[in-house]
Design an enzyme around this catalytic site. Structure first.
Site, PDB file in Angstrom:
ATOM      1  N   ARG A 154       0.826  -1.204   0.000  1.00  0.00           N
ATOM      2  CA  ARG A 154       0.000   0.000   0.000  1.00  0.00           C
ATOM      3  C   ARG A 154       0.858   1.251   0.000  1.00  0.00           C
ATOM      4  O   ARG A 154       1.797   1.363   0.786  1.00  0.00           O
ATOM      5  CB  ARG A 154      -0.928   0.001   1.223  1.00  0.00           C
ATOM      6  CG  ARG A 154      -1.920   1.151   1.224  1.00  0.00           C
ATOM      7  CD  ARG A 154      -2.906   1.043   2.362  1.00  0.00           C
ATOM      8  NE  ARG A 154      -2.319   1.351   3.653  1.00  0.00           N
ATOM      9  CZ  ARG A 154      -3.024   1.566   4.765  1.00  0.00           C
ATOM     10  NH1 ARG A 154      -4.338   1.479   4.724  1.00  0.00           N
ATOM     11  NH2 ARG A 154      -2.433   1.835   5.904  1.00  0.00           N
ATOM     12  N   THR A 205      -1.204   7.699  -0.787  1.00  0.00           N
ATOM     13  CA  THR A 205      -2.480   7.619  -1.507  1.00  0.00           C
ATOM     14  C   THR A 205      -3.395   6.534  -0.949  1.00  0.00           C
ATOM     15  O   THR A 205      -4.586   6.522  -1.240  1.00  0.00           O
ATOM     16  CB  THR A 205      -2.237   7.328  -2.991  1.00  0.00           C
ATOM     17  OG1 THR A 205      -1.657   6.019  -3.133  1.00  0.00           O
ATOM     18  CG2 THR A 205      -1.286   8.352  -3.588  1.00  0.00           C
ATOM     19  N   ASP A 264      -0.922  -3.115  12.955  1.00  0.00           N
ATOM     20  CA  ASP A 264      -0.490  -3.682  11.678  1.00  0.00           C
ATOM     21  C   ASP A 264      -0.343  -5.190  11.851  1.00  0.00           C
ATOM     22  O   ASP A 264       0.604  -5.663  12.503  1.00  0.00           O
ATOM     23  CB  ASP A 264       0.838  -3.053  11.251  1.00  0.00           C
ATOM     24  CG  ASP A 264       1.237  -3.452   9.832  1.00  0.00           C
ATOM     25  OD1 ASP A 264       1.289  -4.671   9.558  1.00  0.00           O
ATOM     26  OD2 ASP A 264       1.494  -2.564   9.010  1.00  0.00           O
ATOM     27  N   ASP A 295       3.113  -6.637  10.621  1.00  0.00           N
ATOM     28  CA  ASP A 295       4.237  -6.315  11.507  1.00  0.00           C
ATOM     29  C   ASP A 295       4.151  -7.116  12.802  1.00  0.00           C
ATOM     30  O   ASP A 295       5.170  -7.645  13.284  1.00  0.00           O
ATOM     31  CB  ASP A 295       4.246  -4.829  11.836  1.00  0.00           C
ATOM     32  CG  ASP A 295       4.769  -3.988  10.684  1.00  0.00           C
ATOM     33  OD1 ASP A 295       5.266  -4.569   9.696  1.00  0.00           O
ATOM     34  OD2 ASP A 295       4.657  -2.744  10.768  1.00  0.00           O
TER      35      ASP A 295
END
Length: 216
Positions: free
Chosen positions: A109, A113, A208, A211
């Site tokens: 990603r 944006t 996340d 992660d």
């Protein structure tokens, strides 16, 4: 009949327990991985109910003939983990669907944006008719990666009605996008959270997932 995205939040106590473990910021990476494996297992179990194709047969028990039901081996079953976080759910999904084939697709990603770009695509050029596809995508946040993955699958002949997305936490923006584009799709998630922050992360979410799974 009007089609509408079906979203299920199974009320299973084990799903609730492992979701609580995954949400806790103090959960260490090894235990977080265990939580993701268990969530992958139990959400897949719920997702394949009335979805797996079956066939009737007769077997001989030690005492007498008996009518039975088997999973139909003629209808292919596929698991598609969306890399990298989707790998966290793969072990649990595979333990529930041990005969399923696994095809990987990876997206990264853009943090400015929030749009995904594909860096790995191991999907076949064409899937078999009536194939069942289970997508593992822990976080349905903006919906970018799940929409991109669905587009790749549909372009290869997959019927969205035969697709199940297994997610840990989903947010309204992703569900709304999927509902408009693929109204006969079905999503199984452990929770639907209130929304996203300005970075596109689910709140309260669990951080996340990639992660935390891989300790990076």
């Amino acid at each position: 009949m009007t089609l509408q995205l079906r979203v299920y939040v199974p009320p299973h106590p084990l799903i609730k327990h492992w979701l609580a473990v995954a949400r806790d910021a103090s959960t260490p990476s090894p235990l977080f991985r265990s939580a993701m494996t268990e969530l992958g297992r139990w959400l897949t179990y719920e997702a394949v109910r009335e979805w797996l194709p079956t066939k009737e047969a007769i077997v001989e028990t030690p005492l007498a003939p008996c009518p039975v039901t088997f999973v139909d081996p003629e209808v292919p079953i596929v698991i598609v983990p969306i890399l990298r976080a989707g790998l966290a759910l793969l072990e649990g999904a595979q333990s529930t669907l041990p005969l399923a084939s696994t095809y990987h697709i990876g997206f990264v990603r853009n943090e400015e944006t929030l749009e995904p770009s594909c860096y790995l695509n191991k999907l076949p050029d064409r899937f078999a008719p009536q194939v069942r596809v289970l997508i593992s995508e822990p976080m349905l946040a903006t919906g970018g990666t799940s929409m991109a993955a669905m587009a790749e699958l549909v372009n290869r002949g997959v019927d969205p009605a035969f697709v199940r997305i297994v997610s840990i936490v989903a947010a309204p923006p992703a569900l709304q996008k999927l509902s408009v584009a693929y109204p006969n799709l079905t999503v199984f998630t452990a929770a639907i959270d209130e929304g996203l922050n300005n970075r596109g992360f689910i709140v309260p979410g669990l951080g996340d997932a990639g992660d935390r799974t891989f300790g990076t």
